[in-house]
Design a protein around this motif. Structure first.
Motif, mmCIF file in Angstrom:
data_model
loop_
_atom_site.group_PDB
_atom_site.id
_atom_site.type_symbol
_atom_site.label_atom_id
_atom_site.label_comp_id
_atom_site.label_asym_id
_atom_site.label_seq_id
_atom_site.Cartn_x
_atom_site.Cartn_y
_atom_site.Cartn_z
ATOM 1 N N ASN A 123 6.634 16.412 -2.940
ATOM 2 C CA ASN A 123 7.491 15.686 -1.994
ATOM 3 C C ASN A 123 7.663 16.394 -0.659
ATOM 4 O OD1 ASN A 123 7.996 13.670 -3.922
ATOM 5 N ND2 ASN A 123 9.636 14.889 -4.851
ATOM 6 N N SER A 124 7.046 17.548 -0.490
ATOM 7 C CA SER A 124 7.166 18.276 0.788
ATOM 8 C C SER A 124 5.901 18.088 1.626
ATOM 9 C CB SER A 124 7.400 19.775 0.522
ATOM 10 O OG SER A 124 6.336 20.315 -0.241
ATOM 11 N N SER A 125 5.994 18.484 2.864
ATOM 12 C CA SER A 125 4.856 18.353 3.794
ATOM 13 C C SER A 125 4.950 19.440 4.861
ATOM 14 C CB SER A 125 4.856 16.969 4.463
ATOM 15 O OG SER A 125 6.057 16.776 5.196
ATOM 16 N N GLY A 126 3.806 19.719 5.517
ATOM 17 C CA GLY A 126 3.786 20.718 6.591
ATOM 18 C C GLY A 126 3.996 22.122 6.052
ATOM 19 N N GLY A 127 4.844 22.882 6.781
ATOM 20 C CA GLY A 127 5.119 24.262 6.386
ATOM 21 C C GLY A 127 5.876 24.353 5.065
ATOM 22 N N ALA A 128 6.766 23.396 4.816
ATOM 23 C CA ALA A 128 7.514 23.407 3.558
ATOM 24 C C ALA A 128 6.569 23.228 2.359
ATOM 25 C CB ALA A 128 8.565 22.303 3.564
#
Length: 360
Positions: free
Chosen positions: A122-127
């Motif tokens: 459920n996260s995206s990018g740096g996370a």
């Protein structure tokens, strides 16, 4: 298949055999023959044919795909096929094709897995990359099997997260055979064992239910259930009834009525053996006789002492008059006189009559 093997026996270079097996894995509609062809490719240790066959395995249905992955992992665990980097690539490809199996095992083994995988998806990018590092760090603290399952269930969708997960997978796959064995252990047991277990349970059930049926039949026979069908139930049900009726008739002093035969399974009355009927009839005829005589004697003798004791003193004279009656009965019961005495008595009577006439 036999004809093809006979033709392939004369293939010296092996090109015809490899083409035939890869074509069978790709086009054959029979799942068993496809698995057999895949097994033949794995036993040949041809890296190129093995890689191409694995591409076709990805297009199979779900159940067939799982069986093919299990066969590939088993071959990689037992044999050395291709280089080590190729073997690691094949192992993790198989892990990606069966991600659900490894995720299910990891969640059952360690409940924290569900939260970590949820954060990664459920996260995206740096996370997303941070969650991937968090998952890899948690996998290092677990044993080899659980760590392999966590990495097989991870699904990165960015380049940075993919590098983190792939680096952890490369460090773990220093021994491809051991890794293939650990991933192979996460698959559930085969259908053959489950069928055997079901048969065993049915048999036990079956054996457990047999005593209940026997107990119910015995209870129906003892209680005299007439609705019970069958020759055995028809023969065994009237027995206790006959014994009960005999007892009741013996006490009352009346002959017991013969029980009616119950209908059998075909609708015909069940015949009883003749010796049993004769014995029952004799018992019913002989039983009331001594009992009726005893009861009659008891009723005749009972009132005599009661009447004597109950009579008052005023009736003593009547009792004295009735007392000599048994003596007269005894005299009357004396033996008859002989012929000589009868003749003498007749002469005496004649003399008396003659003397009477003369006097007149």
């Amino acid at each position: 298949w036999r004809r093809a093997r006979a033709m392939l026996h004369f293939d010296q270079g092996g090109e015809l055999k490899r083409t035939f097996l890869t074509t069978a894995v790709e086009r054959n509609k029979n799942p068993q023959l496809r698995l057999k062809a895949l097994q033949e490719i794995a036993s040949g240790k041809d890296a190129e044919a093995f890689d191409r066959a694995l591409d076709f395995v990805e297009t199979w249905p779900r159940d067939d795909k799982r069986e093919g992955v299990k066969l590939v992992l088993q071959a990689l665990a037992e044999k050395k096929i291709g280089r080590r980097d190729q073997a690691n690539n094949w192992i993790w490809r198989c892990a990606n094709m069966t991600r659900e199996v490894h995720e299910e095992y990891a969640v059952q083994r360690w409940p924290e897995t569900k939260r970590l995988l949820g954060l990664l998806v459920n996260s995206s990018g740096g996370a997303h990359a941070r969650n991937a590092r968090r998952l890899v760090h948690a996998a290092r603290q677990q044993d080899r099997r659980l760590a392999a399952a966590l990495l097989a269930a991870a699904l990165p969708h960015t380049a940075e997260a993919g590098e983190v997960v792939n680096g952890a997978r490369t460090r773990m796959s220093r021994k491809p055979a051991a890794l293939a064995r650990e991933l192979l252990r996460n698959f559930p047991k085969g259908k053959g064992r489950s069928k055997r277990r079901r048969k065993r349970k049915g048999g036990a059930a079956g054996e457990a239910a047999a005593p209940e049926v026997v107990a119910s039949e015995a209870a129906a026979v003892t209680t005299g259930d007439e609705s019970k069908t069958g020759d055995e139930a028809a023969e065994s049900a009237p027995k206790p009834r006959r014994s009960r009726r005999r007892r009741v008739s013996a006490d009352d002093g009346e002959p017991a009525p013969e029980p009616a035969a119950l209908p059998s399974a075909e609708g015909e009355p069940a015949e009883e053996p003749k010796p049993r009927r004769r014995r029952a009839k004799a018992a019913t005829d002989e039983a009331p006789k001594p009992r009726s005589r005893r009861t009659k004697a008891a009723t005749d003798e009972a009132p005599k002492p009661r009447s004597r004791r109950a009579k008052p003193a005023a009736d003593a004279s009547s009792a004295d008059e009735e007392a000599p009656k048994p003596r007269s009965r005894r005299r009357a019961a004396a033996p008859a006189p002989s012929s000589l005495e009868a003749a003498s008595e007749a002469v005496r009577a004649a003399v008396r009559e003659a003397s009477g006439d003369e006097a007149a």
